[in-house]
Design an enzyme around this catalytic site. Structure first.
Site, PDB file in Angstrom:
ATOM      1  N   LYS A   1      17.256  85.854  11.820  1.00 30.52           N
ATOM      2  CA  LYS A   1      16.201  86.610  11.153  1.00 30.52           C
ATOM      3  C   LYS A   1      16.393  86.599   9.637  1.00 30.52           C
ATOM      4  O   LYS A   1      15.438  86.515   8.875  1.00 30.52           O
ATOM      5  CB  LYS A   1      16.176  88.051  11.666  1.00 30.52           C
ATOM      6  CG  LYS A   1      14.741  88.565  11.846  1.00 30.52           C
ATOM      7  CD  LYS A   1      14.685  90.057  11.877  1.00 30.52           C
ATOM      8  CE  LYS A   1      14.919  90.613  13.261  1.00 30.52           C
ATOM      9  NZ  LYS A   1      14.664  92.068  13.323  1.00 30.52           N
TER      10      LYS A   1
ATOM     11  N   GLU B   1      15.403  96.053  15.070  1.00 30.79           N
ATOM     12  CA  GLU B   1      15.384  96.649  13.737  1.00 30.79           C
ATOM     13  C   GLU B   1      14.101  96.163  13.074  1.00 30.79           C
ATOM     14  O   GLU B   1      13.832  94.955  13.071  1.00 30.79           O
ATOM     15  CB  GLU B   1      16.588  96.183  12.909  1.00 30.79           C
ATOM     16  CG  GLU B   1      16.581  96.807  11.518  1.00 30.79           C
ATOM     17  CD  GLU B   1      17.644  96.247  10.567  1.00 30.79           C
ATOM     18  OE1 GLU B   1      18.221  95.194  10.882  1.00 30.79           O
ATOM     19  OE2 GLU B   1      17.878  96.873   9.519  1.00 30.79           O
TER      20      GLU B   1
ATOM     21  N   ARG C   1      22.929  85.405  23.398  1.00 28.97           N
ATOM     22  CA  ARG C   1      21.628  85.290  22.760  1.00 28.97           C
ATOM     23  C   ARG C   1      21.110  83.867  22.938  1.00 28.97           C
ATOM     24  O   ARG C   1      21.854  82.950  23.238  1.00 28.97           O
ATOM     25  CB  ARG C   1      21.726  85.657  21.288  1.00 28.97           C
ATOM     26  CG  ARG C   1      22.510  84.646  20.448  1.00 28.97           C
ATOM     27  CD  ARG C   1      22.760  85.177  19.057  1.00 28.97           C
ATOM     28  NE  ARG C   1      21.520  85.665  18.476  1.00 28.97           N
ATOM     29  CZ  ARG C   1      21.477  86.638  17.569  1.00 28.97           C
ATOM     30  NH1 ARG C   1      22.571  87.217  17.167  1.00 28.97           N
ATOM     31  NH2 ARG C   1      20.321  87.016  17.062  1.00 28.97           N
TER      32      ARG C   1
END
Length: 566
Positions: free
Chosen positions: A275, A40, A265
């Site tokens: 993020k 994104e 992850r």
RNA sequence: UGGGCUGUCGUUCAACUGGCAGGACGGCGGAUUCUGACUCCGCUAAUCUAGGUUCAACUCCUAGCGGCCCAGCCA
């Protein structure tokens, strides 16, 4: 763009291979393998994304398949064109190329809208006029089923009309939403009639104000994968619960169905990978920007001196699995050191200078020594380094009183080698009124030119040096780890304190430290490994001043060992 | 508490359809060295627990225990 990365074998990828191999055997995708990396564009890429990039591009390459770059840009409030550009640059820097297959979820807005209408016509979606709060209240809990919205069974024509008017901008943000009609009692909360379209009167970085309704992730991602004929959709573990919905949407619409496969992850000690929180750091001014060398972003790591090769190697070594992990930073540092050791041209530098005067060397004489740029790779060639009567050596390389007989650097009466130059024997020291050593005096042996003696004489110590008259001064900023705790995000969450509290104040202090390393006149336009001192890297972005970034790549360990031996 | 996922050296990834638990990083010790670096050698250390099946279990069965994710109109 770097050379094409060699297909590093990613440890642990077998559980993904097993699925692909099975698909290939059954001919599910006609032997095709097509993945995608779908960031994104709401921030910069970090080391965690590198894992996903290496995995997606790596798996595709291994099977002679393809990997797309797709921007998941369905939330206009958070996404910006600037991020798109930097993400592309970072993927390239890491060494991967999508070969023109650059897509955007926003490219599919028209198609997505058509499919949403289709879902409504099929009676599998409805426009709900409940508020966000009401929807939350009727969703039920983890143990209790939800209750149906009063609008759940409105006629398809009515929903269709409302949906079109939503699109036309007739309604305010938040006043209604399109929901998939699935199962309010599903044990998977995600399946309790999830919202798939919301009203958002905001400007989109690519579609401008064309739309005021935007599709949500669960509706968009699966369809985007389907449109691009992705075969294996690799994503992180937190999307496991979404897979049921992913499959439901494609099944309901009777579309081509990729296989979603989840993996864990990356978590790394002393490194913040969220993020959302990195955005806070940037916005809050705690760092100088996304590419601040203390940031775990790819651009920050690049400025700090990490090479794409070392990051790729790291990703291959940490491997991929489904169990949660916390990888130690030392592995990343190891990967960097290994690559730098093999590839970096060498230079000598002195961080804390101590004057060394060679008594018997002519005051007006200057010699130039040819030194190999790499001790084990002659192909890299040589550099010329000037030598003269007054040199600088590292303060730590001289001790007026040697600590023990294992100390083999310079001390009164002792002989050492000045690297690639001469043997020198210490003859005395000069002190100021306060008794501080201001210079060390020595005598050189002209017969040892080049730093070698044929008489079998052994000198254990080899010192780095620079000619005082020829040295280049440079500003050095040393960056320490940004965070003080192993997992700053979790620590902050646990104790309910702002995570900025866990920033290492020393990292800021250190970053402002003004040091004056004296560099021999050497090529400093690229990464340089300073011999003996550890592994410093010159900031490749720097034009005026030479910045030396270090700290996480071995210097501290190196010194710690030395101190222990003395 | 419902559902989904997951437990192997300190860390990370292995061990094919049961067959001597292995590699890498870290740590420790040694050799070598014109970087006290690098390199080389050696050592260290693990199958979540309890039962069961079997000649043999990380692997299969049963029951527990721990960890992560999900109740955004974020992705």
């Amino acid at each position: 763009m770097n050379e094409t990365p060699k297909p590093e074998t990613i440890a642990g990828v077998d559980f993904i291979r097993a699925i692909i191999n099975e698909d290939n055997k059954t001919g599910k995708h006609q032997g095709r393998v097509h993945t995608r990396f779908p960031p994104e564009p709401n921030g910069y890429l970090h080391i965690g994304h590198a894992k996903s990039i290496c995995l997606n591009f790596g798996v595709a390459a291994e099977y002679n398949g393809l990997c797309n770059l797709r921007f998941d840009d369905t939330n206009p409030l958070k996404e910006e064109a600037e991020y798109v550009e930097n993400i592309k640059a970072d993927v390239h820097w890491l060494g991967f190329d999508w070969d023109g297959r650059e897509y955007y979820a926003s490219d599919y807005f028209d198609r997505l809208y058509e499919l949403a209408e289709e879902l409504i016509r099929m009676g599998k979606a409805y426009v709900d006029e409940l508020s966000a709060d009401e929807i939350r209240a009727t969703r039920g809990t983890l143990t209790e089923p939800g209750t149906a919205s009063p609008y759940r069974d409105r006629p398809a024509e009515e929903s269709l009309d409302l949906f079109r008017r939503m699109k036309a901008g007739e309604f305010a943000d938040g006043s209604m939403v399109l929901r998939a009609k699935i199962n309010m009692a599903s044990p998977n909360v995600l399946m309790r009639d999830p919202a798939i379209y919301r009203i958002r009167k905001a400007e989109h970085h690519r579609t401008g104000d064309k739309w005021c309704i935007y599709p949500m992730y669960d509706f968009t991602h699966c369809i985007s994968d389907s449109i691009e004929r992705i075969t294996h959709s690799l994503c992180t573990l937190e999307f496991e619960n979404n897979r049921e919905l992913y499959d439901w949407v494609l099944e309901a619409l009777d579309l081509y169905r990729p296989q979603q496969i989840e993996f864990a992850r990356l978590n790394m000690s002393y490194t913040l990978m969220s993020k959302r929180r990195l955005i806070e750091l940037v916005d809050g001014g705690q760092v100088r920007g996304w590419d601040d060398p203390r940031m775990p972003t790819l651009s920050g790591m690049r400025r700090r001196g990490y090479t794409p090769e070392s990051i790729r190697d790291f990703c291959a070594r940490i491997g991929v699995a489904k169990a949660d992990n916390m990888v130690d930073r030392s592995l990343l540092d190891f990967c960097l050191r290994e690559h730098l050791n093999a590839a970096a041209p060498r230079a000598m530098a002195v961080l804390n200078p101590l004057k060394l005067i060679i008594e018997n060397y002519p005051a007006d004489q200057v010699e130039e020594f040819d030194m190999p740029l790499h001790p084990e790779d002659e192909a890299l060639g040589t550099r010329k380094v000037p030598f003269s009567k007054v040199l600088y050596i590292e303060q730590d390389d001289f001790r007026e009183v040697p600590p023990n007989n294992k100390y083999f650097r310079l001390a009164p009466g002792k002989e050492v080698r000045l690297r690639y130059a001469y043997y020198v024997t210490c003859t005395g020291v000069e002190k100021d009124a306060a008794g501080n050593i201001t210079a060390v005096r020595c005598a050189y042996d002209p017969a040892t030119r080049g730093g070698w003696s044929d008489d079998g004489r052994k000198v254990k110590g080899t010192l780095h040096w620079v000619s005082a008259a020829h040295a280049v001064k440079a500003e050095a900023r040393l960056y320490d780890h940004l965070f003080t705790v192993e997992n700053p995000g979790a620590a902050a969450a646990d104790e309910g304190r702002p995570f900025a509290d866990y920033i290492n104040p020393e990292s800021l202090l250190v970053s402002e430290a003004y040091l004056e390393p004296y560099l021999a006149g050497l090529p400093v336009d690229a990464k340089v490994q300073f011999e003996r001192l550890g592994y410093f890297c010159v900031d490749p972005d720097s034009t005026e001043k030479l910045r030396v970034f270090n700290r996480s790549v071995g210097l501290r360990d190196s010194w710690a060992k030395i101190e222990k031996k003395e």
